[in-house]
Every structure is written in structure tokens, then in C-alpha cells.
Enzyme design. Structure first.
Site, PDB file in Angstrom:
ATOM      1  N   LYS B  81       1.207  10.244  -3.303  1.00 15.99           N
ATOM      2  CA  LYS B  81       0.529   9.938  -4.865  1.00 15.99           C
ATOM      3  C   LYS B  81      -0.348  11.140  -5.241  1.00 15.99           C
ATOM      4  O   LYS B  81      -0.104  12.428  -4.262  1.00 15.99           O
ATOM      5  CB  LYS B  81      -0.878   9.583  -3.734  1.00 15.99           C
ATOM      6  N   SER B 156      -7.113   2.675  -4.733  1.00 20.57           N
ATOM      7  CA  SER B 156      -6.388   3.943  -5.078  1.00 20.57           C
ATOM      8  C   SER B 156      -5.166   4.068  -4.951  1.00 20.57           C
ATOM      9  O   SER B 156      -4.592   4.537  -6.231  1.00 20.57           O
ATOM     10  CB  SER B 156      -7.645   5.002  -5.570  1.00 20.57           C
ATOM     11  N   SER B 180      -8.062   2.106   0.299  1.00 18.63           N
ATOM     12  CA  SER B 180      -7.455   3.399  -1.147  1.00 18.63           C
ATOM     13  C   SER B 180      -5.556   2.716  -0.227  1.00 18.63           C
ATOM     14  O   SER B 180      -4.903   3.168  -1.237  1.00 18.63           O
ATOM     15  CB  SER B 180      -7.864   4.285  -0.891  1.00 18.63           C
TER      16      SER B 180
END
Lengths: 101, 487
Positions: B81, B156, B180
Site C-alpha cells: 500500500k 482504503s 480499510s
């Protein structure tokens, strides 16, 4: 205390934007006034809860202060620390004048 | 061999690479090729650096040639990420304010996976500063769900979930603050786990809400998540909130669930839960029962207050954490020739996205003079009640099971202009971080539109072992995690 609730008007939006150093357009001010009011209205749901005997919980696992030996160790060089600065001069960050006169 | 590798798990890849039946370079090339083919239609990755990936792979191959132990993740490609720092590499947190930022250091979790032999294959798309549930708040480009490109992948950590779902990486790192990792895992039909708060170091993770943020694994199988978690978990002297407790070898600890007490909270099956999601999750719970677990009704009466408490806690913390983006120390600068305040306000106005501004505003408001007690402290008190619900439930049960999300993946554009509706889509994932407990989402079925459904299992603090065992047992009895997306 808990009864003291306010919808958010554009004046409040401007005040809060000033506190957090955000420049908003007129459109954004209106949008945020409406949206933040919606969200706060929803949050007011919490007033259904009697929390008079409840202690606040800031973190799920309460960790005591963590210390390490106060011994010097290597750290970033000045040039590395400044490498991502948008403006710098010598070994310093450069910003517009902070003090007047 | 390349075909075999493309659908192999991390456990299998590491075994093949360490055993010499394929090189780490060949593995990396297979996945880079897949990225080349499908990244443009999904936008899972923001940055891919083939040369760097291949040079990392070569290092593993050289280690093996020298007879050294290449580590438990030997040659396993990993998607990372973009909230995790890698020295000298782009690390944007999905924000234009960090578009050109190159960190001078590497996140502990990244360092650990590299030392374990993993090969970084790219950095994944995300909602700006991890604020969002659809990946539509990425400062760069939207990310698309590979099961249906008109739908959101969740957020996210949307890019990380898509990377795994679409076969661009066998495993990925994400971060979870209110869901997320688990929500995009559910939307994309993969496995994703949020460990206990403090189980994994956050040194080098872009901070959103520090009392909630936690790094965790995404993968196709629970076994791979267990393997990855064992590598990244553990104390880090650079993160004083990381816990000193010893780390289990989660993979070898995966065990039988005979006698496991599974709590089923009525509140997780109430109004707002899609019927097809409910049916798939009830069937999943029945599967656990058939395997020898016993079902126990539990109550989490404060669930209806979780989103409100979460909004207060997470936005207050984010308003403080994001004060660092000031156009002075790092990140870009815009405007502000008339003094320092204009510099701050202009930079933040032009380079932060709308969702981020909204949360900073709300967080600043609930912390401001006159509202602190009525909102911020009230939120913290509600948080204690939510944690107490779990403590009481876990006196009777070992894990708590329910849906990960109230619906399957929603359409792009469906909720982006209604922030409250977006926040409410996280209703089932938000409690675990408020209570600090570990939670996993695994695929448990499909809707009639062939969209994946996620099954959530939550456990006691630091009891990742039991959560992973229950999830692995479920996968042992089902094949939903093996379904390939149409892309």
C-alpha cells in the site's frame, strides 16, 4: 454540557477552517456547512447513551509510557532531512516572513 | 511453470523458489507481466518499478545460489500500500501533497518482508491518507473492482485488494483504521486481516488515526495471511505502541475448531443488511457449526453507536496527524506569498482532497473549545462502552462471526457525494479497531450478480491464532476463495 449542540453554519465553517489552516472556496464553505451538519446530527445519536459513569477511552490497549535509554544514536543527516523540503536555504527550511516589521 | 506460479499461493511460491524449481526472477516476471496486462483497467498500482523488483528478485536468487536461507517469503511478490514508506521510492499516501515525496527511511513492515525474501512488486492505490471506503478519494485515479469494473473495490486499501483479486500479486500489505483492509477484501473476494492494535509496527506508515491504525496482510488464502503476519508482527523499538508480547508462528498454529465457541451477535443481522449477504454469512456460520464449533448468541448492544464514535475519534486524531502537511517540511507547497498562514492554508487547500478536508474540519470542530466535552469526550466514552460489549461477549465465546459489510460492492459514484452513507457502509468493521481486537474477512459466497461476499471473524486481543484457525478451517471446507475474477 451535553445539551450544547449546534448545527454548523457558514460562519462556523470559516472559523474552523481558520483553526486548521484550510482555505476554502465559497462553494466548499456551503457544502461543508451542510455535510458537517448532517454528520453531527447523526453523531448526536450518542446522546441516547448515559455516559455519566463512564470513563473516556483514548486507546483500546492502555500502554504505559515507554522509555528507552537516553543514549545518543545516529540520525538523519541535515541534507537527508531537508531533501524533501519545498524550499530551503543553507541548512534550514525556508518560509515567508513570520514576524512583521 | 509460469502458469502454475500465476495461481500459486505465497506458501507454494516460497517452496518452489527455495527448492530451486523456479527462480525468484521468473516469478517476478510472471506477475509483472500480469500487472502490465490488467493494471490499466483496474488502477490497482500507483507505482511499479520493474528494475527494482527484478533486482530484489535477483538478490534472492543469489542467496539461494550461495546456499543461504532465502527466508520464509522467498521470491514471493508482494504489493505494498502506498501509505508505507520505502526509502527513495514514491510514497504518496494517495495524496497529491506527497506526489514527489521520497522518504529517507523504510517502514519496519517493508524491511521485515524484504528480509524474509519477499519481492516488492509495486505500490498500490488507496483513498487519500486512507480516508475512504471506495478508493474514489484517491488523489490520483479511481481504482476498479475486477469482479465488475463499474463497482468500487472498497477502500482504503482498494489497490492492495484488487492486486490480489486480479492475480497481480499473491499477497499484499494494507492498513486498516475502520475497515480499510477487511472491507476491500470482502468487496474483491480475498482474505484480509486487521491484527490487534499494536501487534504490527506502524513505523513508516502514513498516520491517519493513531489509536486505530494497524498494518495487516491481504491474500487469497488464510494460510498466506498467517505466514505474512508472522513475518510482520512483533515489537519494534521505533514504534512505542507496538506490543512486546511474543509472536506465534501463526501458520503452524492453524488448528482444529472442534469445540470452538462462535458468538453470533443479533445486532450484526439487523436492518440494512442485504438479504443475499445475510444468507451467505448465515451459511458460513452453519459451516463452522458442522465442523464442530458451537454457536452462542451474544449481544453487542452498542453497535449502533460505533460509526458515530468512530467519526469523532478518527477525525479528531486525523486533524492532528495531518497538521504536519504544511508546505514547509516535506511535501509540496502552493501559494502563500503573503505570509506563513497563507502558505499553510493555500498549500492545504490546493493539495488536499475533499474527503480529507472534510475530516480535518470535523475533527478540528469536535476538538475545538466549547465542543470538546460534548463531542470528543462523549465519543471516547462511547468507545469504552463498545469495548466493554466485546469484553463481556468474549467471556462466553472464543470468536465472534458476522458479515464484513452490509452489502456487496456498491457502484462507483453511488455514495461519493453522501459522506454519511459512505461512513455507514463501514458499520460492521468499525467496532474491531475501536476495541483494538483482531478481525479477518474471508470470502463466503456470491450475490446473484456474482459479487463476492465477506465473512468476518473477530477475536480476543492478541488472539490472532484462534481467528486465523477459524478462518482457515472455513476455507478448508469451502472453495469461495479459489474463485477467479472474470478479468
Amino acid at each position: 454540557m451535553a445539551g450544547e449542540r449546534a448545527g454548523i453554519d457558514v460562519g462556523t465553517v470559516r472559523y474552523v477552517a481558520g483553526l486548521c489552516r484550510l482555505e476554502l472556496t465559497g462553494d466548499e464553505e456551503e457544502l461543508f456547512a451542510a455535510q458537517l451538519s448532517d454528520i453531527l446530527n447523526y453523531i448526536d445519536k450518542l446522546n441516547e447513551l448515559d455516559t455519566s459513569e463512564v470513563e473516556p477511552l483514548a486507546q483500546a490497549i492502555e500502554i504505559p509510557n515507554v522509555f528507552r535509554d537516553d543514549a545518543p544514536r545516529g540520525s538523519l543527516e541535515v541534507s537527508e532531512a531537508l531533501a524533501n523540503a519545498p524550499e530551503k536555504t543553507g541548512g534550514f527550511y525556508k518560509v515567508p516572513a513570520v514576524l512583521e516589521g | 511453470m509460469a502458469e502454475e506460479v500465476a495461481s500459486a499461493t505465497a506458501v507454494e511460491i516460497a517452496r518452489m523458489v527455495a527448492g530451486g524449481s523456479i527462480s525468484a526472477r521468473e516469478v517476478a516476471l510472471t506477475f509483472l507481466d500480469r500487472i502490465e496486462k490488467v493494471n490499466s483497467s483496474t488502477n490497482a498500482f500507483l507505482h511499479v518499478n520493474q528494475d527494482w523488483s527484478l533486482s530484489c528478485a535477483d538478490l534472492i536468487d543469489q542467496k539461494i545460489a550461495r546456499g543461504e536461507n532465502p527466508g520464509p517469503l522467498a521470491g514471493v511478490p508482494i504489493a505494498i500500500k502506498d501509505a508505507l514508506c520505502i526509502e527513495g521510492a514514491p510514497t504518496t499516501c494517495g495524496s497529491r501533497i506527497l506526489e514527489d515525496y521520497r522518504p529517507p527511511y523504510t517502514a519496519t513492515v517493508v524491511r521485515r518482508v524484504l528480509e524474509a525474501g519477499a519481492v516488492p512488486i509495486g505500490k498500490t492505490n488507496m483513498d487519500e491518507f486512507a480516508m475512504g471506503s471506495s478508493n474514489e478519494s484517491s488523489g490520483f485515479r479511481k481504482c476498479f473492482n475486477p469482479w465488475d469494473l463499474s463497482r468500487a473495490p472498497g477502500g482504503s486499501s482498494g489497490g492492495s485488494a484488487v492486486a490480489v483479486a486480479a492475480g497481480m500479486a499473491p499477497v499484499a500489505l494494507g492498513s486498516d483504521t475502520g475497515g480499510s483492509i477487511r472491507q476491500p477484501a470482502a468487496f474483491c473476494g480475498v482474505t484480509g486481516m486487521k491484527p490487534t492494535w499494536g501487534r504490527v509496527s506502524r513505523y513508516g506508515l502514513g498516520a491517519f488515526a493513531s489509536s486505530l491504525d494497524q498494518v495487516g496482510p491481504l491474500s487469497r488464502t488464510v494460510e498466506d495471511s498467517a505466514l505474512l503476519l508472522s513475518v510482520i508482527a512483533g515489537h519494534d523499538e521505533r514504534d512505542s505502541t507496538s506490543l512486546p508480547d511474543p509472536v506465534d508462528d501463526y501458520r503452524s498454529a492453524l488448528g482444529s475448531i472442534k469445540g470452538l465457541r462462535v458468538g453470533v451477535p443479533a445486532e450484526y443481522f439487523g436492518e440494512g443488511l442485504d438479504g443475499e449477504v445475510a444468507a451467505a454469512v448465515r451459511a458460513a456460520i452453519a459451516t463452522l457449526e458442522e465442523m464442530g464449533a458451537s454457536l452462542v448468541e451474544v449481544s453487542l448492544p452498542h453497535l449502533p453507536y460505533a460509526v458515530a464514535a468512530y467519526c469523532i475519534v478518527s477525525m479528531a486524531e486525523s486533524s492532528s496527524n495531518l497538521a504536519r502537511y504544511d508546505g514547509v517540511h516535506y511535501g509540496a507547497r502552493k501559494g502563500g506569498t503573503r505570509g506563513i498562514d497563507e502558505l499553510y492554508a493555500g498549500t492545504r487547500a490546493q493539495l488536499l482532497g475533499r474527503e480529507v478536508k472534510r475530516r480535518i474540519m470535523l475533527g478540528t470542530f469536535v476538538l475545538s473549545s466549547g465542543y470538546y466535552d460534548a463531542y470528543y469526550l462523549k465519543g471516547l466514552k462511547a468507545r469504552r462502552l463498545i469495548r466493554r460489549d466485546f469484553e463481556e461477549a468474549f467471556e462466553k465465546v472464543d470468536v465472534i462471526a458476522g458479515p464484513t459489510t452490509p452489502t456487496a460492492a456498491f457502484r462507483i459514484g453511488e455514495k461519493i457525494n453522501d459522506p454519511l452513507a459512505m461512513y455507514l457502509s463501514d458499520i460492521f468493521t468499525i467496532s474491531a479497531p475501536l476495541a483494538g481486537i483482531p478481525a479477518i474477512s474471508v470470502p463466503c459466497g456470491f450475490t446473484s450478480e456474482r459479487l463476492p461476499v465477506g465473512f468476518q471473524i473477530m477475536g480476543r486481543l492478541l488472539d490472532e491464532k484462534t481467528v486465523l484457525s477459524a478462518a482457515a478451517a472455513f476455507q478448508g471446507a469451502t472453495d469461495f476463495h479459489e474463485a477467479a475474477c472474470p478479468l
